[in-house]
Design an enzyme around this catalytic site. Structure first.
Site, PDB file in Angstrom:
ATOM      1  N   ASP A  61       0.801  -1.229   0.000  1.00  0.00           N
ATOM      2  CA  ASP A  61       0.000   0.000   0.000  1.00  0.00           C
ATOM      3  C   ASP A  61       0.834   1.280   0.000  1.00  0.00           C
ATOM      4  OD1 ASP A  61      -2.909  -0.709   0.204  1.00  0.00           O
ATOM      5  OD2 ASP A  61      -2.156  -1.915   1.866  1.00  0.00           O
ATOM      6  N   GLU A  66      -0.274   9.452   1.514  1.00  0.00           N
ATOM      7  CA  GLU A  66      -1.034  10.363   2.371  1.00  0.00           C
ATOM      8  C   GLU A  66      -1.173   9.837   3.799  1.00  0.00           C
ATOM      9  OE1 GLU A  66      -5.392  10.414   1.818  1.00  0.00           O
ATOM     10  OE2 GLU A  66      -5.225  12.575   1.970  1.00  0.00           O
ATOM     11  N   ASP A  67      -1.230   8.522   3.935  1.00  0.00           N
ATOM     12  CA  ASP A  67      -1.494   7.959   5.257  1.00  0.00           C
ATOM     13  C   ASP A  67      -0.312   8.056   6.204  1.00  0.00           C
ATOM     14  OD1 ASP A  67      -4.180   7.215   4.811  1.00  0.00           O
ATOM     15  OD2 ASP A  67      -3.455   5.613   3.515  1.00  0.00           O
ATOM     16  N   ARG A  86       1.473  -1.581   7.193  1.00  0.00           N
ATOM     17  CA  ARG A  86       1.854  -0.281   6.640  1.00  0.00           C
ATOM     18  C   ARG A  86       2.844   0.483   7.521  1.00  0.00           C
ATOM     19  NH1 ARG A  86      -2.508   3.061   3.579  1.00  0.00           N
ATOM     20  NH2 ARG A  86      -0.482   3.815   2.900  1.00  0.00           N
ATOM     21  N   ARG A 131      -8.844   2.601  11.457  1.00  0.00           N
ATOM     22  CA  ARG A 131      -7.400   2.844  11.351  1.00  0.00           C
ATOM     23  C   ARG A 131      -6.883   3.861  12.372  1.00  0.00           C
ATOM     24  NH1 ARG A 131      -5.496   1.451   6.122  1.00  0.00           N
ATOM     25  NH2 ARG A 131      -6.482  -0.541   5.608  1.00  0.00           N
ATOM     26  N   HIS A 161     -11.659   5.761   5.114  1.00  0.00           N
ATOM     27  CA  HIS A 161     -11.085   6.948   5.756  1.00  0.00           C
ATOM     28  C   HIS A 161     -12.070   8.119   5.704  1.00  0.00           C
ATOM     29  CE1 HIS A 161      -6.871   5.271   4.677  1.00  0.00           C
ATOM     30  NE2 HIS A 161      -6.970   5.250   5.992  1.00  0.00           N
ATOM     31  N   CYS A 248      -4.982  10.076  -1.656  1.00  0.00           N
ATOM     32  CA  CYS A 248      -4.067   9.099  -1.017  1.00  0.00           C
ATOM     33  C   CYS A 248      -2.672   9.102  -1.618  1.00  0.00           C
ATOM     34  CB  CYS A 248      -4.596   7.681  -1.170  1.00  0.00           C
ATOM     35  SG  CYS A 248      -6.301   7.454  -0.754  1.00  0.00           S
TER      36      CYS A 248
HETATM   37  N1  GLY Z   1      -5.502  -0.282   0.507  1.00  0.00           N
HETATM   38  C1  GLY Z   1      -5.438   0.956   1.161  1.00  0.00           C
HETATM   39  C2  GLY Z   1      -5.346   0.806   2.615  1.00  0.00           C
HETATM   40  O1  GLY Z   1      -5.974  -0.090   3.132  1.00  0.00           O
HETATM   41  O2  GLY Z   1      -4.675   1.530   3.312  1.00  0.00           O
END
Ligand code: GLY
Length: 255
Positions: A61, A66-67, A86, A131, A161, A248
């Site tokens: 990912d 952005e995350d 991640r 998340r 999100h 993202c």
């Molecule tokens: N596939 C994007 C996420 O789950 O962060």
């Protein structure tokens, strides 16, 4: 104002991405890379200097940069993503932001995904998603209070999100899916309805005067253009299969 857009090359492992609300479908990796290159060019056309981070073959990912960071004028917050798979994405983002911003971090056990953070003036609305934990949101509030920012948790449902459900597309205007987030959470902001046939239409990336926008949502795009918004459509079909979208794939850093 000039802007840097930090992106990352598409991981060859994209097919093994996390999925929460979408079924797994085959991803065409070559097409994903080509669409990503077009997305980066669209960022350049909108006035950004694109800085692409290297591919992370072991992090499916990782194109969804952005995350990993929340960048404000005064400071950058390096996140702690909610998905364990991640967590290894963040360090290279921290290195990329060194020299551009003071760096602060979300610490364990808190979790926060940048895709949950919507900045509207001096308020950061944060999706209380699977998340981003209450602890992570509370840490964000403590980190940013000295800079004069307010952090407000927002309930959401049916999407990954907060920015799947709502983004800013105009001065004072929010593009919003009312099935996923309640417009009353954003007092003083004018909600603009997505087309009901396009549930993923609320994710738009506003860069300067332009709005980078998914080609998969043409009805909402037309409605936005009728409002005088400069919509720049990009085909993101392969990122959408991976539950990603236009916001993202970059971290925008005003300079
Ligand atoms: N596939 C994007 C996420 O789950 O962060």
């Amino acid at each position: 104002m000039t802007r840097i857009a930090i992106t990352r090359a598409v991981s060859r492992a994209l097919q093994r991405c996390e999925l929460t609300h979408r079924p797994r479908r085959p991803v065409d990796l070559a097409l994903a890379c080509s669409q990503h290159a077009t997305y980066e060019q669209t960022l350049r056309d909108a006035g950004c200097e694109v800085r692409q981070l290297p591919e992370q073959p072991d992090h499916p990912d990782s194109v969804f940069v952005e995350d990993t960071a929340v960048v404000l004028d005064e400071v950058a917050v390096i996140t702690r993503p909610g998905a364990q798979s991640r967590r290894g994405e963040v360090e290279s983002m921290a290195v990329a932001l060194e020299g551009l911003r003071e760096i602060v971090r979300i610490d364990p056990p808190g979790t926060l995904d940048g895709g949950d953070v919507l900045q509207l003036d001096r308020t950061l609305y944060v999706g209380a998603s699977a998340r981003s934990s209450a602890e992570g949101i509370a840490q964000l509030g403590r980190l940013l209070a000295p800079f004069g920012y307010r952090v407000v948790a927002v309930p959401l449902q049916g999407c990954l999100h907060l920015k799947s459900a709502v983004t800013q597309v105009a001065p004072g205007g929010l593009l919003l899916n009312p099935g996923w987030v309640d417009a009353r959470c954003f007092p003083g902001w004018e909600p603009i309805a997505i087309d009901a046939a396009e549930p993923h239409a609320a994710n738009a990336l506003r860069v300067g005067g332009a709005v980078i926008y998914p080609a998969s949502c043409p009805r909402t795009a037309d409605a936005l253009r009728k409002l005088g918004i400069d919509v720049r459509s990009v085909d993101m079909s392969e990122m959408e299969k991976a539950e990603g979208a236009v916001t993202c794939c970059s971290v925008i850093v005003p300079t």
